[in-house]
Design a protein around this motif. Structure first.
Motif: not given
Lengths: 653, 653
Positions: B284-302
């Motif tokens: 679970l922590a691994a997915v949370q970490r990936q979510w956090t990193a990807s939302v911070a750097r790999r996600t569009y404003i939409t």
């Protein structure tokens, strides 16, 4: 003014890739100009000493050469190494070897050409058809996939190889093979034959030049037929649509380059050839218009063309992302081919400007300094340093963070090889009474003006390291000569020195038109201070960024040159500072550390879109040392950027 | 706090996509919450009235449904319409219909489900294998292409369809079909079977949820096996490399999302499910970490995910080009799936923040207002307005300037359909003594708290048009209740009003924890003034640009709203001005005309890189009217941009 030229079987100039029947300026051949030292002489030496052998070894190792033997021996099977266009790499290598033989006369290269030619000849069918992928036991039938099958493309490269051989060594078996292949194509696809075209233009280029070389108008006419057929949706549907292979709009009607970049540029180069042969001013004007529109809106600062990885294509106007720039090496080669033909047709030196830019920043960037690895794509921004190349592995084509020894689709290495082996022939031209120097390097020129007068000059320069070009008129012609020196478009402040009489010269042509005394020296001083260059505000991808250039060289910042703990995406440059030349051609600019950079993800905002603009303008100033872009990744894999951010306002203005 | 839930064959809640065995908050089902008016109610109505039928008609017309009949009748052949994953569209449609039946109880939809189920059932082999592409006369053998064959992917969607059917209508033939298919997969790929995995994750999601729904731990265990096998290079080599299908690194070890976006997100959603079932905190922590990193750097404003067209993949950190943003609709759906599971597992409302953003700006953007055409990609910048859609033609997937009725790869329409039909179930959750409202719309909630007390509330709001959300506690539970209202992360200045007592509430959760009197109203006031939003300075593609948002809605500027003669790429906005709300939810900002725009190519510089910065700051001010991004191209094809340039300095500072 037009210089009439008679196409001959053996070229007394020593060999040139393009010999228009009519042209405003006659291109020089390998027997008339040679680089003796400096940037291009060095690249040509490496190409001869390493790249040619490297390419042959890889093609032998992967079975691309053995494909010829299997076709000859009837031992083809369902499995076959290489893509359907792998034969073309053999032909491009023979072309490269031929130009190199023309340049050096090395008998070992001549022997290699004969060796390869024998294998090619055995693979040819009795009716002239020559392709190892189609039309053999357990292989797909001939011409069963004109869209992506590349049979005509391969044939075109065979013809170009034969042109190179004919013009540098005279008629031989390769020329006869090519003649049979050209006859076969004309028989199959002539006015009464198949009304198809090849998905990848190239046959058109080969047919025109081979027709010129062997004085056979049927071949030129077939090229014209292929061109006229294109743009009417004749090719079958593919997911990328007909613009991918320029079958969407006839070339006469197109406003700009679009679709697959190499396809678009090979097609345009052939169109200039056909326009020249038929004195077709409308067709020539169409290509000029497309060149102008595409250079203004669809070309990278490196001269690179093709924005998209997906279909290796031009993007829309102003779509020029730095990080995902495709800028295929082959598109750079093809761009030079178009520009050279346009220069010969028009005499406009802005085409030579683009040749210089593309040569230094794409063609010279692709090969590693040892000539044994290559960039396929030439992006202007690498976010993450890749891995060191495996010298023993075939690379997928677009792996771009390091040069690779060979590619699954390996069009670029042989394209670099044939371009470098003939690059000196793009450096000068003669007219009736003009000698025009277009590209600068230490060189010896011995040629004949259009009016028959002999001329010999020596060029001495460290360009592009230094900006002084000294032209010694060792053997000037009797009577007046127009000596014309290209002043590059970036060279504001250039000065021409005639025996101490200095005058400012504008970008374009600096002309000295008078009688010369033997041994007289003319000097062109080009301004070589590093400079900032700004993008058109409509290029979204690099808004708020600045590039550094020096002479024809684009510069880049590599992660390896940053202090520990400073990340490439955490810096900005101070545009009010001045870039300064340091040793080893490096340039220093003043930077600032804006953010902690990607290394420290813990400092990230959880959401990267906020109500406040910009990032704090960090106090720490930092000198940044840039290298010429063509040296990128020579010291190992690095993150890299050509376009350097400038600090953005931190609050709404 | 954990609410223990017993998996049951028929879901008394009326059906929910995700019913974790353990969760911090229990999701509501179709029988517990309904949108009665407003934004989402309208989309759900259109989905029911038009999209479901539209999808079925296209699949019938293209022969994707007939593929089932051919498999049943033994009449398969070498030619077969549709890609290898076309069966999955049938299953996703059945899933969508099932959620819609759960929502509306419409007997016509129930009949359609039975009709489709009968055809699916006939196509199933006696051993439970069910796929119309493989394993039939003249078709490739079963499991002969795990990398790209999509057999396990299709099976996963079959299981998800059966889950929806089971939870909204009870056990029926579809559930038995799914049980046989799940048993077959477990037999084939179990601990002693084939040690492979599917190239496109999805089977894992289906197995866990179907296992929960029918209380069969073997299915859950098989999902865990598939997850554990992934990331070790078990799949064969493909040109995009193993990261494309997340076979490069075990999911426990990965730092961020990478590769094909939908694949990455389906896999992560399944990983949360498996982590929940096995109480695997590291996973679970691994997915949370990936979510956090990807939302911070790999996600569009939409909320869009996936930067690259070529392989439909995430880019590197900060690689977020607006014009070539892929932002596949399905990746938006998948992102919601991950975030919902993470919310249920952790109770952290930032996951609901992203669900809201993605729902309004991706999921709601894709379907045309009539529910019969869809965006596949959702770019943030369209340079050239495309052509009006042909209502009768299948589109290549990435044609993005207009919505298309159907696609060659048509994953998005059915994904939108199943998401909209179940979207209300993402709007609220209950805990032991908490009711949490996560998404706002006029709705009726009747549910049971974890401690067994019944509760009924009515939500009244025009959100996102207006910002006031009124919660009427018509039927409060006896004793204290924690009523929790999500305050979105953008809602600085939100106010909670309890019968006239107003207090500021911070983004996160506004909580009222006390006894309520029947009929009492709680009001949340969210600030709905339009606002400028600035990108992280490391997002190169939009440096120097600003976006306009209002509430959860991203806005965009369309060419159709510009005066004649003004081009979209010739404008900038004045960031010192304030965006102002106009009628029909439009927002006005003050712009300037900077350049003549692309329409006038004659004014172009011949080379777009110059020694002077920027372009003259045009005198002409111009009001610019923006629409919500989800309305883009509803008035026909337009050029469009979300990120609006700000004037750049015209001389180096």
């Amino acid at each position: 003014m037009t210089v009439d030229q008679t196409a001959t079987a053996t070229d007394p100039s020593g060999g040139r890739p393009v010999v228009p029947t009519r042209s405003s300026h006659r291109p020089l051949g390998s027997g008339e100009i040679a680089f003796v030292a400096g940037f291009w002489a060095h690249l040509q030496s490496t190409n001869a000493a390493a790249t040619l052998e490297h390419c042959e070894q890889w093609m032998e190792r992967l079975g691309w050469l053995a494909n010829l033997d299997h076709a000859a021996d009837g031992t083809t099977g369902i499995e076959r190494p290489g893509w359907s266009f792998s034969d073309s790499e053999v032909y491009k290598l023979i072309e490269a070897m031929s130009w190199e033989f023309g340049r050096s006369g090395d008998p070992a290269i001549d022997a290699a050409i004969r060796r390869l030619t024998a294998r090619v000849g055995r693979a040819q069918d009795s009716d002239g058809y020559l392709n190892t992928y189609y039309g053999h036991p357990q292989r797909p039938p001939r011409y069963s996939d004109l869209e992506t099958g590349h049979e005509l493309y391969c044939a075109g490269h065979l013809l170009q190889a034969a042109v190179a051989r004919l013009r540098t060594a005279g008629p031989d078996e390769l020329v006869e093979i090519a003649r049979r292949a050209a006859d076969h194509v004309c028989d199959m696809f002539g006015p009464d034959g198949l009304q198809g075209i090849g998905g990848h233009p190239e046959i058109e280029l080969g047919l025109v030049e081979f027709g010129r070389a062997v004085d056979e108008s049927r071949y030129v006419e077939q090229a014209r037929l292929f061109l006229d057929r294109r743009g009417h949706g004749r090719l079958g549907e593919i997911p990328f649509g007909p613009a991918y292979f320029q079958d969407d709009v006839p070339i006469r009607d197109a406003a700009t380059w679009r679709g697959h970049a190499v396809r678009a540029l090979y097609l345009s180069a052939a169109a200039v050839d056909v326009a020249t042969e038929y004195d077709d001013v409308d067709l020539l004007a169409a290509v000029q218009r497309q060149w102008t529109a595409s250079v203004a809106r669809r070309t990278y600062i490196t001269g690179g063309m093709g924005s998209r990885h997906q279909d290796e294509s031009f993007g829309e106007d102003w779509e020029l992302p730095a990080d995902r720039a495709y800028c295929e090496t082959c598109a750079g080669v093809a761009s030079i081919m178009v520009s050279w033909r346009l220069y010969l047709a028009t005499g406009d030196v802005r085409y030579a400007d683009l040749i210089e830019r593309t040569s230094f920043n794409i063609v010279a960037t692709s090969p590693r300094s040892d000539g044994r690895a290559f960039f396929y794509a030439n992006p202007l921004h690498q976010r993450v340093a890749g891995n060191a190349p495996d010298e023993d592995t075939v690379s997928p084509r677009a792996a771009s963070s390091t040069r690779a020894p060979w590619f699954d689709v390996s069009c670029c290495p042989t394209n670099v090889a044939r371009t470098l082996a003939s690059w000196h022939t793009y450096a000068a031209s003669v007219g009736e009474r003009e000698l025009t120097l277009l590209q600068y390097g230490s060189a010896r020129v011995e040629t004949t003006l259009g009016d028959g007068r002999a001329i010999g000059v020596t060029v001495d320069t460290t360009y592009p390291r230094g900006g002084t070009v000294t032209v010694s008129l060792d053997d000037p012609p009797a009577g007046a000569l127009a000596l014309r020196l290209r002043v590059p478009s970036w060279a504001d402040g250039a000065v021409l020195d005639e025996g101490g009489r200095r005058r400012a010269v504008e970008p374009g042509l600096a002309v000295v038109d008078r009688e010369f005394t033997p041994g007289e020296e003319i000097r062109l001083h080009l301004p070589m201070s590093p400079r900032f260059t700004w993008p058109d505000p409509r290029i979204d991808a690099v808004r708020g960024c600045v590039a550094v250039e020096r002479g024809p060289l684009v510069y880049c910042l590599e992660s390896i040159d940053l202090p520990d703990g400073v990340e490439l995406d955490g810096i900005a440059v101070d545009p009010a500072s001045q870039p300064v030349l340091r040793d080893h051609d490096r340039v220093e600019v003043q930077g600032r550390v804006l953010a902690s950079g990607s290394g420290d993800a813990n400092g990230d905002a959880p959401w990267p879109y906020q109500a406040l603009a910009g990032s704090p303008d960090g106090a720490s100033a930092i000198p940044l040392l840039l290298h010429p872009y063509h040296q990128w990744a020579e010291r190992g894999p690095t993150a890299m950027r050509v376009w350097l951010p400038t600090p953005q306002p931190t609050t709404p203005r």
